[in-house]
Design an enzyme around this catalytic site. Structure first.
Site, PDB file in Angstrom:
ATOM      1  N   HIS A 195      57.195   8.444   4.042  1.00  0.00           N
ATOM      2  CA  HIS A 195      57.993   8.463   5.271  1.00  0.00           C
ATOM      3  C   HIS A 195      59.422   8.932   5.014  1.00  0.00           C
ATOM      4  O   HIS A 195      59.898   8.988   3.872  1.00  0.00           O
ATOM      5  CB  HIS A 195      58.028   7.075   5.915  1.00  0.00           C
ATOM      6  CG  HIS A 195      58.629   6.008   5.041  1.00  0.00           C
ATOM      7  ND1 HIS A 195      59.986   5.881   4.833  1.00  0.00           N
ATOM      8  CD2 HIS A 195      58.051   5.006   4.322  1.00  0.00           C
ATOM      9  CE1 HIS A 195      60.221   4.863   4.049  1.00  0.00           C
ATOM     10  NE2 HIS A 195      59.063   4.306   3.712  1.00  0.00           N
ATOM     11  N   CYS A 227      56.144   2.143  -0.713  1.00  0.00           N
ATOM     12  CA  CYS A 227      55.985   3.410  -0.004  1.00  0.00           C
ATOM     13  C   CYS A 227      56.616   4.553  -0.808  1.00  0.00           C
ATOM     14  O   CYS A 227      57.289   4.337  -1.815  1.00  0.00           O
ATOM     15  CB  CYS A 227      56.641   3.339   1.378  1.00  0.00           C
ATOM     16  SG  CYS A 227      55.775   2.260   2.552  1.00  0.00           S
TER      17      CYS A 227
END
Length: 408
Positions: A328, A347
């Site tokens: 992201h 992440c």
């Protein structure tokens, strides 16, 4: 007086005789239902239900799907049999065939449909050559519990070469073989596609290697009335298809802190990233993009990290696992973090701006990605992602994958 009474008796006898002959003549004229001659005077005449035997019985309700549907005649032969199934406001002829001796009809379908009304129309000749017709109806069992499958990918979508067909069931499936038999996955050009069960509520399909670009895949679900568990029957009868687009595989090197993007075998770019920190490393292994979100909220409580973060507007979020691994945009870390330090909670972060920028590294990657693209992580201190965490099935060897079929 005696003379008068004698004449009366003789008149009464004559009247009785006349009535008897009238009744016999009436019988000879064929007024008895289904009989001929004098048969109706000496026993019950043969009616259509005697000549034509139909199972299930007329007007029967809640017939189970494994009940036999048959038509037969003890003598004579069948001329025609027409069976119609009414279900969901649609009428469908039920195919079948009459036996070589003409005395029995059986449907081509092995099981009756659920929640349906059947109408059976039969014309036959009895043993004396008289034509007889009969109509019966019956209704089948309406189950209280149904199962359906939530399917990925979407119908008519264009996906990456790593896409796995995944069926997630709303109920536990105990007869996995019956359900598996009701699914067909085919490809053009042809490919060997095999299923694998994850527990009792998920069934995935994939080829041995990533799909070839341009492949057209068709998935047929024929779950209608399939008993997936005791008393739990399928509801869906549908076909959907998707197309495999170009090949794009991206490799995240957590040790080098880079994302290398390759399209159809040609390198596109090497992008600096930040991966999971030492205490919260990123999974290793092959992951498949399952969602592309322009903006989303990320709350650490939803992934077991307590109240460490709550970011309401994470841009360019690309989902990689069900457990919460994303690639992201990151606008809150200093620009020199990317390519130099791993600071995330698992992440993979790419540099971005608040609100998401089209020309940032995160925006660039987002705009060039498809659901079904593969992102592989290497060089991390964490374990390999589980095959059932998202579409992680590519981390399982082919023989082990094939062994996960209920029909092996």
């Amino acid at each position: 007086m005696r003379h008068v009474h004698g004449r009366a008796r003789r008149a009464g006898a004559a009247l009785a005789a006349a009535m008897t002959w009238a009744l016999l003549l009436a019988g000879a004229a064929g007024c008895t239902a289904g009989g001929s001659g004098f048969g109706g005077m000496f026993g019950r005449p043969a009616g259509p239900d005697d000549v034509i035997r139909i199972t299930p019985d007329d007007a029967r309700e809640n017939v189970r799907p494994d009940q036999e549907l048959s038509v037969r005649v003890p003598d004579g032969h069948l001329e025609s049999v027409r069976v119609v199934r009414s279900q969901d406001a649609r009428e469908t002829p039920v195919p079948g065939r009459i036996s070589a001796d003409g005395r029995r009809w059986k449907p081509a379908e092995e099981r009756l449909a659920l929640a349906a009304k059947y109408t059976v129309d039969v014309v036959a000749l009895d043993g004396d050559g008289h034509r007889v017709a009969r109509r019966t109806t019956f209704t089948t069992y309406v189950p209280e519990e149904r199962f359906i499958a939530y399917v990925a990918p979407e119908n008519r979508s264009v996906v990456g070469t790593g896409m796995i067909v995944s069926l997630k069931f709303n109920r536990e499936i105990t007869d996995r073989a019956a359900v598996e038999r009701a699914v067909s996955v085919t490809a053009r050009p042809a490919a060997e596609i095999r299923p694998h069960w994850f527990g009792t509520d998920r069934l995935d399909f994939r080829p041995e290697h990533y799909w070839k670009p341009g492949t057209e895949v068709t998935v047929a679900l024929e779950f209608q009335d399939v008993e997936g568990a005791p008393g739990v029957y399928g509801l869906q009868d549908k076909t959907f298809a998707f197309t495999v687009g170009r090949s794009q595989v991206s490799v995240v090197d957590a040790a080098a802190r880079t994302l290398r993007v390759t399209r159809d075998g040609t390198p596109l770019a090497i992008v600096p990233i930040t991966a999971g920190a030492r205490k919260t490393p990123t999974y290793n292994g092959k992951m498949v993009i399952t969602e592309l979100l322009e903006i989303t909220r990320m709350n650490s409580r939803t992934v077991g990290f307590g109240g460490e973060y709550d970011i309401p507007d994470v841009p360019h979020a690309v989902r990689l696992t069900d457990s919460g691994t994303f690639l992201h945009g990151n606008y809150w870390s200093p620009a020199d973090t990317f390519g130099r330090e791993n600071v995330s909670h698992g992440c993979v972060g790419l540099r971005d701006v608040k609100g998401g920028g089209a020309e940032t590294p995160a925006g660039w990657f987002f705009d060039r990605s498809l659901v079904g693209d593969v992102v592989e992580v290497v060089g991390s201190d964490d374990a390999e992602v589980a095959p059932d965490n998202g579409l992680g099935g590519w981390n399982m060897g082919w023989e082990r994958w094939r062994a996960g079929s209920a029909l092996r």
